[in-house]
Write an enzyme that holds these catalytic residues in place. Sequence first.
Site, PDB file in Angstrom:
ATOM      1  NE  ARG A  59       2.033   6.577  16.200  1.00 38.26           N
ATOM      2  CZ  ARG A  59       3.285   6.342  15.891  1.00 38.26           C
ATOM      3  NH1 ARG A  59       3.659   6.333  14.640  1.00 38.26           N
ATOM      4  NH2 ARG A  59       4.169   6.136  16.831  1.00 38.26           N
ATOM      5  CD  GLU A  90      -2.402  -0.874   2.958  1.00 36.90           C
ATOM      6  OE1 GLU A  90      -1.870  -0.124   3.795  1.00 36.90           O
ATOM      7  OE2 GLU A  90      -3.435  -1.499   3.158  1.00 36.90           O
ATOM      8  CE  LYS A  98       8.219   3.215  10.488  1.00 34.52           C
ATOM      9  NZ  LYS A  98       7.686   4.154  11.457  1.00 34.52           N
ATOM     10  NE  ARG A 105      -2.433   3.448  11.025  1.00 33.00           N
ATOM     11  CZ  ARG A 105      -1.712   2.499  11.585  1.00 33.00           C
ATOM     12  NH1 ARG A 105      -0.473   2.758  11.950  1.00 33.00           N
ATOM     13  NH2 ARG A 105      -2.234   1.297  11.770  1.00 33.00           N
ATOM     14  CE  LYS A 148       5.211   5.435   7.088  1.00 35.66           C
ATOM     15  NZ  LYS A 148       4.404   6.491   7.625  1.00 35.66           N
ATOM     16  CD  GLU A 160      -1.409   8.529   7.203  1.00 34.83           C
ATOM     17  OE1 GLU A 160      -1.486   7.341   7.567  1.00 34.83           O
ATOM     18  OE2 GLU A 160      -0.464   9.281   7.512  1.00 34.83           O
TER      19      GLU A 160
END
Lengths: 520, 334
Positions: free
Chosen positions: A246, A224, A391, A231, A226, A269
């Site tokens: 987050r 996906e 990530k 977040r 980023k 996000e």
Amino acid sequence: MKPFADLLERLLYTQSRTAKLPQLRHYFATTPDPDRGIALAAITGELTLHAAKPALIRTLAAERTDPTLFALSYDFVGDLAETIALIWPPSQATQLPGLAEIVATLNSTAKPDLPAQIAAWLDAADPSTRLALLKLITGGLRVGVSARLARIALAEWAGHTTADAIEEIWHSLAPPYTDLFAWLEHRAPRPDPADAPVFRPLMLANPLETGDIAPLEAPLYRAEWKWDGIRVQLVSTAGGTRLYSRGAEDISATFPEITCPSPAVLDGELLIIRNGAVAPFADLQQRLNRKTTTPKLLRDHPAAVRLYDILFDGTEDLRGLPFDARRARLEAWHARNPTPLLDQSPLIEFRTLDDLEPPRANARSAGIEGLMLKRANSPYLPGRPRGHWWKHKRDPLTIDAVLMYAQRGHGKRSGLYSDYTFGLWRTDTELVPIGKAYFGFTDRELDFLDKWIRANTTARFGPVREVSPGLVLEIAFDAAQLSPRHKSGVALRFPRIARLRADKPHQEADRLETLMKLIK
Amino acid sequence: MPPVDTWLYPTPQGLYCAPGDFFIDPPRPVPRAVITHAHSDHARPGNHTVAASSATLALMRARHGPCPAETPLAWGEPLHHRDVTITLHPAGHVLGSAQIVLDHQGTRAVISGDYKRAPDPTCDPFTPIQCDLFITEATFALPIFRHPPAAAEIARLLASVALFPGRTHVIGAYSLGKTQRLIALLRQSGWNEPIYLHGALLPMCAIYQQHGIELGDLRPATVAEKRDLIGRIVLAPPSAIADRWARRLEDPVVCMASGWMRVRQRAKQGGVELPLVISDHADWDELNQTIDDTGAREVWVTHGTEDALIHEISKRGIKGRALRLIGYGEEEAA
């Protein structure tokens, strides 16, 4: 009130998180209800208090002190509340009520009676308690304790649960949290959040360096984008809808346009999206850290959530399902509940991991920070479990900057100059600071830097040393953005020291205009 | 009776007593000096003849070596010199610290030197002396400075030692006075563990012990293993606590014992994690009380924040004057 003042005073001087924890644990262990719960609310920012204006306490002080002496003292101290706390005439100490009673009294006292009430408390307090009172009353505690840190302290103190478990019920609780403390002390079962829209701990990814990617088996992973926003978790239950950051902070009031059409817990996000295009992170920053918002901000900086994952569909907990199954459930939920401000982050098709390199390398546009690789069979686990999510950020930007100032570190680094301010040339002779970094170097490099700084100091300001231009640092950073708050007019995101360039003459470091060209 | 300022006045070489031809705490060497106490900003090396308390002379010898002619004076013992009588009385600042009493043709001036009124197990207590002119320090002459009881500050330190058993508490303290007072206060509070000292603090401690002041088990921190200092209390000069020297300590809790610690910005600037408000100087209330105790109608202020003090005593009809003597308050500003 005195134990709370003592806690605040120690926290204020403590930089390291690990050193704050014993102080918090000790306070929770030794302070009775409801004071400790009110303190917990005060330091985590959850306390509602009719705050008094600084003018009120200034007037109080003027009634009690000589104006010449007050002016000289204020000049020396530099902080109004602290000056008043210190200069307040000592009196025969009477008993000061507990924190909870003080907060309750503040909220119930009629405005005209407030000054006399505050003065009576100040009379009964010692200087550090007076300062805590004044900071509490004027709404500026600022002790550097996040809600998360407070929950870690609670969990450590209780010894039978985790910060995540406390987080899961946190938003169904209210000050003074007596039911929470009862559970932590084994006197009652865990409070049942019932259908309150509580936060669920997020699943986080581990960083992946380019070299680590080869051993991964492509068919087992999904990719996906980023996205470069923040977040968030969107929670909708019969009890209401909340948007959490987050760090489990409730930011619903900051982003009132984000709603949820059907009960669910969604992971995504938060971005500013204009006409389908993701705006730079700086645009989102305009809206962060505000208690409320304005119609103009809502119009000019429209927020939306790009969904990654689904944790609950209605009341059904999906966290035990593998990623692929959750992804299918997310798509189905979204199809049932189409809404313009929630869209899905697409999966990126790939056959081999090499296929992903061009999109990652070219990801510098369109609000993308890099790629995420997620194992197809991973359940949704709290925290940062190894081997599930990766990530893979795009490569950082770099610039060669000149070391300008250094500051001593704290704790294990307390004898070393370990915080560095660096700058670029605006003209051939003028350096302007562009940022600060305090990691990215080895212990040996730290040793070298420390020696170099001591040998090249030109001035000292408290713990800060100014050094003569001479040492070039290669600084890596994720992005540069315009910032009117900085002297140079530019701010770096996530700067760190990539390399020491002792080999490079400082005159050949980069110019500010080079950095300006990297601004998106 | 001649007005005092005709026979005692500030000069570029320091405060000068004309009929006796001597200086008090001169910043540069002079033929004849009378010294209040052994801190280096008051007791400089190189004077030819020095009159002071015997403890001050012993401390000065340890720091600068002997001076050619020493005149030790006991408390209250008069020294008749030309047309001036010099007498010393305790100032309560550090070991040997004295107020200098000058009598000349029926007028009396008292030079306080640095002083405090709070109890201190390591030196004789301040005694107020009636006088016409009182020359005072004013290091903490703002009403924001009211020093808490030292025992309460020591209790905060010991609570921190209990709270962080895996760390080393290192306290910044000046080598002469503050160090020994801290040690004595710790002993009074029941801390009987060895106390570890930076090498620069050891010689002054030895002189205190020679003068009969019990300091208990002192050990050099420099030779101890990092591990052995966990849970211990270490004392070091302020310049060392947050610097290279402190790297020998395991995750130190940096503490500083000083009156300046009352002000947060001061404490934060020094990277201090546990500020202890323990001072060897008079606070605002003590300064005012002392001025009243002396009965002086005129007060001169040698160094410090004199504006506030002169303003305050003028409200009581006392005439104040700032001497702005240069060079004081440098060795130990606390």
